[in-house]
Write an enzyme that holds these catalytic residues in place. Structure first.
Site, PDB file in Angstrom:
ATOM      1  CD  GLU A 111      -3.268  -5.992   4.409  1.00  0.00           C
ATOM      2  OE1 GLU A 111      -4.029  -5.205   5.004  1.00  0.00           O
ATOM      3  OE2 GLU A 111      -2.050  -5.788   4.274  1.00  0.00           O
TER       4      GLU A 111
ATOM      5  CD  GLU B 230      -2.925  -1.006   2.405  1.00  0.00           C
ATOM      6  OE1 GLU B 230      -2.817  -0.088   3.226  1.00  0.00           O
ATOM      7  OE2 GLU B 230      -3.845  -1.847   2.449  1.00  0.00           O
TER       8      GLU B 230
HETATM    9  C1  BGP Z   1      -3.890  -2.270   5.871  1.00  0.00           C
HETATM   10  C2  BGP Z   1      -2.452  -2.470   6.266  1.00  0.00           C
HETATM   11  C3  BGP Z   1      -2.252  -3.406   7.412  1.00  0.00           C
HETATM   12  C4  BGP Z   1      -3.338  -3.416   8.461  1.00  0.00           C
HETATM   13  C5  BGP Z   1      -4.734  -3.271   7.870  1.00  0.00           C
HETATM   14  C6  BGP Z   1      -5.851  -3.052   8.859  1.00  0.00           C
HETATM   15  O1  BGP Z   1      -4.046  -1.038   5.264  1.00  0.00           O
HETATM   16  O2  BGP Z   1      -1.715  -2.981   5.180  1.00  0.00           O
HETATM   17  O3  BGP Z   1      -0.989  -3.151   7.908  1.00  0.00           O
HETATM   18  O4  BGP Z   1      -3.032  -2.582   9.489  1.00  0.00           O
HETATM   19  O5  BGP Z   1      -4.791  -2.237   6.929  1.00  0.00           O
HETATM   20  O6  BGP Z   1      -6.059  -1.688   9.124  1.00  0.00           O
HETATM   21  P1  BGP Z   1      -5.911  -1.063  10.556  1.00  0.00           P
HETATM   22  O7  BGP Z   1      -4.783  -1.744  11.185  1.00  0.00           O
HETATM   23  O8  BGP Z   1      -5.612   0.394  10.334  1.00  0.00           O
HETATM   24  O9  BGP Z   1      -7.206  -1.268  11.237  1.00  0.00           O
END
Ligand code: BGP
Length: 460
Positions: free
Chosen positions: A363, A165
């Site tokens: 993800e 990302e």
């Molecule tokens: C994505 C990232 C992850 C993870 C996930 C969940 O954008 O790649 O690292 O953190 O989001 O989001 P958050 O942790 O902000 O709730």
């Protein structure tokens, strides 16, 4: 029964900085998160920093058995640059080398496909202090780091990933202040975006040279962009939002060039980065073999309510307002809309506009607060997570039936992990982590996921 193609990958994703933790004597260097937490702990939920996270560094052997217990056929993690090369561009840390080799060997020994990401928002602090991603030297240091990884672990890793990302680090670091250096500086942000892309393309080139036959990709958060209405102003807002949010990395990574409309917009604001034409050739000639797609929520936009203030610093969202769809389904803990057909729309766009390049859903997941309250007989009954996954898989299955080239589904995440400024507020794991003693407990979704993987699908 929704059955997926033969050899479809089932697993999860995590990242080094969010799961490993540090122990005395591990010789890891600080990255920007370690530094920022020491400077400003109040920014982090419950003042929990990145030092311990989920102690995977010490627990990984047992944790790998949990990968098997939850049906993983694939697993993605990241190497921490600041662990492997503590100063960023100096000597290699032999303890880190040994750790990652044992970890990767352990994954392979369990018959699990291994995806390794080189960079998950975690710049070594020494490089940040020398100017970070707005300096060309960081690009060269990253290329060297990538080559060291290919040499050290190339025999074990099945698929490589250059960045996770990258647009998020630009937005949060230079516009919205959720990542270090938390500045408001569009000129630096554009330079960082361009140098990150160049670094990614250089890593693709190095991988193809050192490890012929191995695949390398980039992970992008491809939130589909939906306009509020069919009105031309709303449509324009959506088109520009998509240029900034998705195509800024998608086009150079997959097609080898930037969309002209994006370049024109950036030039109109006098924000074009410093570049050399030889580097544009690197980007042109070194496109990725596959895409990782992270999908949590759609991006809904409307035409901006107000005209741009010509004296205000530039923000991409001066061209669009965020729009909340009335009555939409929400994950209230994270404040993100849940919209399962988004994954179908992404798949169709990749099929139509990006030559149906191979991709993996790297993800997707649901972070929930205080999951302990869902515990019955010692097991967290996270039916909401199972429903969330199923809902998205129905749409992914529909796209695959129509020819989408998706090779796997990786949930965020395996064991509850540390989440940047949110720390341990929202839990995403198939396995619960008890922060008081670091013990692990499989949730209902973990057992369900094993079944999903074994059946290669599920009953609707
Ligand atoms: C994505 C990232 C992850 C993870 C996930 C969940 O954008 O790649 O690292 O953190 O989001 O989001 P958050 O942790 O902000 O709730």
């Amino acid at each position: 029964m929704k059955e997926f193609p033969k050899n479809f990958l089932w697993g999860s994703s995590t990242s080094g900085p969010q799961i490993e933790g540090r122990i005395a004597g591990d010789d890891k260097g600080d990255n920007t998160w370690d530094y920022w937490f020491k400077q400003e702990p109040a920014r982090f939920h419950a003042q929990i920093g990145p030092d311990q996270t989920s102690s995977f560094y010490s627990h990984f052997e047992d944790d790998l058995d949990l990968l098997v217990a939850t049906g993983h056929t694939a697993f993605r993690t990241s190497i921490q640059w600041s662990r492997l090369i503590p100063s960023g561009d100096g000597a290699v840390n032999s303890k880190a080398l040994a750790f990652y080799r044992s970890l990767f060997q352990g994954i392979k020994a369990r018959g699990i496909e291994l995806l390794v990401n080189l960079y998950h928002f975690d710049l070594p602090m020494t490089l940040e202090q020398k100017g970070g991603w707005s300096c060309y030297e960081t690009v060269l240091a990253y290329e060297r780091y990538a080559m060291i990884c290919f040499e050290a672990f190339g025999d074990l890793v099945d698929r490589w990933i250059t960045f996770n990302e990258p647009i998020v680090a630009v937005e949060c670091g230079f516009f919205y202040q959720y990542h270090y250096p938390a500045r408001i500086d569009a000129k630096a942000g554009v330079q960082v975006a361009y140098y990150t892309q160049l670094a990614s393309s250089l890593a693709v080139r190095a991988c193809h040279n050192y490890l012929p036959g191995k695949k390398i990709g980039i992970i992008l958060n491809l939130s589909p962009v939906y306009p509020r209405s069919q009105h031309p102003a709303d449509q324009k807002a959506a088109r520009i939002a998509e240029l900034f949010q998705a195509k800024s990395f998608l086009d150079p990574s997959v097609k080898g060039s930037y969309p002209q409309e994006l370049v024109t917009l950036i030039a109109e604001h006098n924000l074009l980065p410093a570049y050399q034409s030889k580097d544009l050739d690197v980007i042109k000639d070194n496109t990725v073999d596959f895409l990782g797609v992270n999908y949590y929520h759609p991006l809904r936009v409307a035409a901006p309510k107000y005209q741009i203030n010509p004296e205000s610093p530039f923000f991409p969202d001066c061209y669009y307002d965020h729009y909340d769809l009335p009555g939409c389904k929400m994950n209230p803990y994270r404040g993100w809309e849940i919209y399962e057909p988004g994954i179908y729309d992404i798949a169709k766009q990749i099929q139509k506009d990006y030559d149906n390049i191979e991709w993996i859903l790297t993800e997707n997941g649901m972070g929930v607060e205080e999951e302990e309250s869902f515990k019955v007989d010692g097991v967290i009954q996270d039916d909401y997570r199972i429903d969330f996954i199923k809902g998205h898989l129905v749409e992914l299955h529909r796209a695959i039936q129509e020819g989408a080239n998706c090779k796997g589904y990786l949930l965020w995440t395996f064991i509850d992990c540390w989440s940047w400024l949110n720390a341990y507020k929202n839990r995403y794991g198939l396995i619960a982590l008890d922060l008081s003693d670091q013990s692990r407990h499989i949730k209902k979704s973990g057992y369900w996921f094993k079944n999903l993987s074994q059946l290669n699908g599920f009953e609707e």
